[in-house]
Design a protein around this motif. Structure first.
Motif, PDB file in Angstrom:
ATOM      1  N   CYS A 173      -6.670   6.503   2.369  1.00 55.69           N
ATOM      2  CA  CYS A 173      -6.698   5.525   1.105  1.00 55.69           C
ATOM      3  C   CYS A 173      -6.698   6.431  -0.346  1.00 55.69           C
ATOM      4  O   CYS A 173      -7.744   7.208  -0.319  1.00 55.69           O
ATOM      5  CB  CYS A 173      -7.996   4.505   1.179  1.00 55.69           C
ATOM      6  N   LEU A 174      -5.931   6.054  -1.130  1.00 59.38           N
ATOM      7  CA  LEU A 174      -6.420   6.542  -2.752  1.00 59.38           C
ATOM      8  C   LEU A 174      -7.247   5.823  -3.624  1.00 59.38           C
ATOM      9  O   LEU A 174      -7.478   6.265  -4.541  1.00 59.38           O
ATOM     10  CB  LEU A 174      -4.868   6.489  -3.265  1.00 59.38           C
ATOM     11  N   GLU A 175      -7.703   4.963  -3.078  1.00 58.93           N
ATOM     12  CA  GLU A 175      -8.392   3.611  -3.835  1.00 58.93           C
ATOM     13  C   GLU A 175      -7.732   3.504  -5.185  1.00 58.93           C
ATOM     14  O   GLU A 175      -8.385   3.375  -6.107  1.00 58.93           O
ATOM     15  CB  GLU A 175      -9.770   4.578  -4.264  1.00 58.93           C
ATOM     16  N   CYS A 176      -6.560   3.224  -4.976  1.00 61.45           N
ATOM     17  CA  CYS A 176      -5.553   2.717  -6.246  1.00 61.45           C
ATOM     18  C   CYS A 176      -5.808   1.331  -6.384  1.00 61.45           C
ATOM     19  O   CYS A 176      -5.223   1.022  -7.756  1.00 61.45           O
ATOM     20  CB  CYS A 176      -4.143   3.101  -5.767  1.00 61.45           C
ATOM     21  N   ASP A 177      -6.364   0.468  -5.741  1.00 65.90           N
ATOM     22  CA  ASP A 177      -6.542  -0.839  -5.655  1.00 65.90           C
ATOM     23  C   ASP A 177      -5.326  -1.865  -5.861  1.00 65.90           C
ATOM     24  O   ASP A 177      -5.446  -2.744  -6.292  1.00 65.90           O
ATOM     25  CB  ASP A 177      -7.386  -1.250  -7.017  1.00 65.90           C
ATOM     26  N   GLU A 178      -4.126  -1.241  -5.363  1.00 67.42           N
ATOM     27  CA  GLU A 178      -2.923  -1.870  -5.421  1.00 67.42           C
ATOM     28  C   GLU A 178      -3.001  -3.143  -4.351  1.00 67.42           C
ATOM     29  O   GLU A 178      -2.625  -4.305  -4.679  1.00 67.42           O
ATOM     30  CB  GLU A 178      -1.633  -0.952  -4.954  1.00 67.42           C
ATOM     31  N   CYS A 179      -3.862  -3.239  -3.580  1.00 67.44           N
ATOM     32  CA  CYS A 179      -4.240  -4.014  -2.596  1.00 67.44           C
ATOM     33  C   CYS A 179      -4.622  -5.147  -2.835  1.00 67.44           C
ATOM     34  O   CYS A 179      -4.453  -6.348  -3.019  1.00 67.44           O
ATOM     35  CB  CYS A 179      -4.820  -3.539  -1.366  1.00 67.44           C
ATOM     36  N   TRP A 226      -8.207  -0.864   7.961  1.00 65.83           N
ATOM     37  CA  TRP A 226      -7.836  -0.147   7.035  1.00 65.83           C
ATOM     38  C   TRP A 226      -8.004   1.398   7.405  1.00 65.83           C
ATOM     39  O   TRP A 226      -9.302   1.806   8.009  1.00 65.83           O
ATOM     40  CB  TRP A 226      -9.021  -0.576   5.833  1.00 65.83           C
ATOM     41  N   ALA A 242      -1.851   2.668   4.308  1.00 65.51           N
ATOM     42  CA  ALA A 242      -3.366   2.668   5.023  1.00 65.51           C
ATOM     43  C   ALA A 242      -3.864   1.445   5.689  1.00 65.51           C
ATOM     44  O   ALA A 242      -4.799   1.257   6.132  1.00 65.51           O
ATOM     45  CB  ALA A 242      -4.129   2.985   3.572  1.00 65.51           C
ATOM     46  N   LEU A 243      -2.829   0.581   5.508  1.00 63.63           N
ATOM     47  CA  LEU A 243      -3.330  -0.996   6.220  1.00 63.63           C
ATOM     48  C   LEU A 243      -2.409  -1.154   7.003  1.00 63.63           C
ATOM     49  O   LEU A 243      -1.196  -1.157   6.956  1.00 63.63           O
ATOM     50  CB  LEU A 243      -3.343  -1.946   4.792  1.00 63.63           C
ATOM     51  N   CYS A 295       0.782  -1.243  -0.036  1.00 65.12           N
ATOM     52  CA  CYS A 295       0.164  -0.055   0.014  1.00 65.12           C
ATOM     53  C   CYS A 295       0.806   1.221   0.055  1.00 65.12           C
ATOM     54  O   CYS A 295       1.728   1.403   1.033  1.00 65.12           O
ATOM     55  CB  CYS A 295      -1.047  -0.026   1.181  1.00 65.12           C
ATOM     56  N   PRO A 296       0.854   2.248  -1.014  1.00 68.43           N
ATOM     57  CA  PRO A 296       1.618   3.136  -1.132  1.00 68.43           C
ATOM     58  C   PRO A 296       1.347   4.323   0.040  1.00 68.43           C
ATOM     59  O   PRO A 296       2.008   5.188   0.357  1.00 68.43           O
ATOM     60  CB  PRO A 296       1.289   3.753  -2.544  1.00 68.43           C
ATOM     61  N   GLN A 297       0.255   4.425   0.638  1.00 70.24           N
ATOM     62  CA  GLN A 297      -0.091   5.253   1.547  1.00 70.24           C
ATOM     63  C   GLN A 297      -0.103   4.823   2.954  1.00 70.24           C
ATOM     64  O   GLN A 297      -0.428   5.568   3.873  1.00 70.24           O
ATOM     65  CB  GLN A 297      -1.902   5.560   1.235  1.00 70.24           C
ATOM     66  N   ARG A 332     -10.392  -3.769   2.230  1.00 68.60           N
ATOM     67  CA  ARG A 332     -11.142  -2.515   2.417  1.00 68.60           C
ATOM     68  C   ARG A 332     -12.622  -2.784   2.682  1.00 68.60           C
ATOM     69  O   ARG A 332     -13.512  -2.437   1.842  1.00 68.60           O
ATOM     70  CB  ARG A 332     -11.203  -1.608   1.346  1.00 68.60           C
TER      71      ARG A 332
HETATM   72  S1  SF4 Z   1      -6.580   1.251  -2.406  1.00 65.07           S
HETATM   73 FE1  SF4 Z   1      -5.337  -0.346  -0.808  1.00 65.07          FE
HETATM   74  S2  SF4 Z   1      -3.266  -0.112  -1.795  1.00 65.07           S
HETATM   75 FE2  SF4 Z   1      -4.234   1.642  -2.635  1.00 65.07          FE
HETATM   76  S3  SF4 Z   1      -4.392   3.291  -0.878  1.00 65.07           S
HETATM   77 FE3  SF4 Z   1      -6.335   2.239  -0.461  1.00 65.07          FE
HETATM   78  S4  SF4 Z   1      -5.667   0.380   0.930  1.00 65.07           S
HETATM   79 FE4  SF4 Z   1      -3.654   1.206   0.129  1.00 65.07          FE
END
Ligand code: SF4
Ligand code: SF4
Length: 282
Positions: free
Chosen positions: A76-82, A71, A61-62, A57-59, A93
């Motif tokens: 959270c950027l909602e980037c979906d990397e997780c 979470w 946030a986890l 997670c780049p933020q 999330r």
């Molecule tokens: S979508 Fe997932 S990986 Fe991206 S910032 Fe939010 S918790 Fe982190």
């Protein structure tokens, strides 16, 4: 005994396509189908707190707790990397609610909506929680309650919530038994039992079907579906939803969307088989 917890993927405060009127929609986590064209594969599996996604997670946030992921929604950027990291394409999330806590949240928007729909994932996997939640909705408001379900759990799964359930929207993925199993990974029988059950209770608000190439898009497919429904009740409302490859899962992202003309043909076919109320999405 403790209240059952409901695992919720997300909540939409306003929708005009998930039942009559303006509705809040609660999307539950977890599904018992594996549809080839699933547009929300991250709602299928439950997170097992393996912790793999925490580092990606780049933020930051986890956070990994004892047996769950925490979470931080605010950063959270909602980037979906997780989700991309997760071996089972699950999502960390999610939120766990008691029935009271979920009702507390929904009640704040109560004055602006006409009802609450519960979708998924597949909500029938969390029936004990939903029975209590729907009871709270009906005892504390004039909002209507609706479950959007694939029906696979069978009639017995819905009986506990029936006194507080106004409507059911049934997703009939395919009316051909062998193709249903190929499309969803599960047999058709109990889906049809659930449909007949809701119809007999006067609670079947709508049957909907996605028009999927090779599974539900031929005239013969539609004749089978429409005759099946008309045999239960010609008044059943059928809504045909156009398959869209955008956001679809795996190879289905290459499948074609049915044309306007073909969707119209299928609507007319269904009407010709005795269904009085048939409509299609744009
Ligand atoms: S979508 Fe997932 S990986 Fe991206 S910032 Fe939010 S918790 Fe982190
Ligand atoms: S979302 Fe997936 S990767 Fe992240 S902790 Fe849960 S199971 Fe592991």
């Amino acid at each position: 005994m403790n209240d059952p917890l409901g695992l919720v993927n997300h909540i939409l405060n306003k929708s005009f396509v998930d039942g009559p009127g303006n509705r809040a929609v609660i999307f539950m986590q977890g599904c018992n189908f594996r549809c080839l064209y699933c547009h929300n594969p991250y709602t299928i599996q439950y997170c097992n707190a393996c912790g793999l996604c925490v580092e990606t997670c780049p933020q930051h946030a986890l956070t990994l707790g004892k047996d769950k992921i925490f979470w931080n929604e605010d950063i959270c950027l909602e980037c979906d990397e997780c989700i991309r990291t997760c071996p089972s394409s699950s999502s960390p999330r999610t939120h766990s609610y008691t029935p009271e806590a979920l009702w507390e949240q929904i009640s704040h928007i109560g004055p602006f909506i006409t009802g609450v729909s519960v979708s998924g994932g597949e909500p029938s996997l969390q029936v004990a929680f939903l029975a209590q939640f729907f009871q709270l909705v009906k005892e504390n408001s004039t909002l209507t309650t609706l479950i959007e379900t694939n029906g696979f759990a069978g009639p017995q799964a819905y009986t506990a919530m029936l006194p507080w359930l106004d409507m059911a929207m049934l997703d009939l993925k395919c009316s051909h038994p062998r193709k249903h199993e190929k499309l969803t990974g599960q047999p058709l029988d109990s889906v049809l039992e659930s449909m007949r059950f809701f119809a007999a209770q006067g609670k079947l608000q709508q049957v909907q079907q996605v028009i999927v190439p090779g599974f539900t898009d031929s005239v013969e497919d539609m004749q089978r579906t429409a005759k099946l429904l008309a045999g239960v009740d010609p008044e059943i409302r059928l809504r045909l939803l156009r398959f869209r490859p955008h956001g679809a899962n795996g190879p289905s992202a290459e499948w074609q969307s049915p044309t306007d003309e073909h969707m119209d043909t299928l609507v007319e076919t269904a009407r010709g088989c005795g269904l009085k109320e048939v409509e299609r999405s744009l």
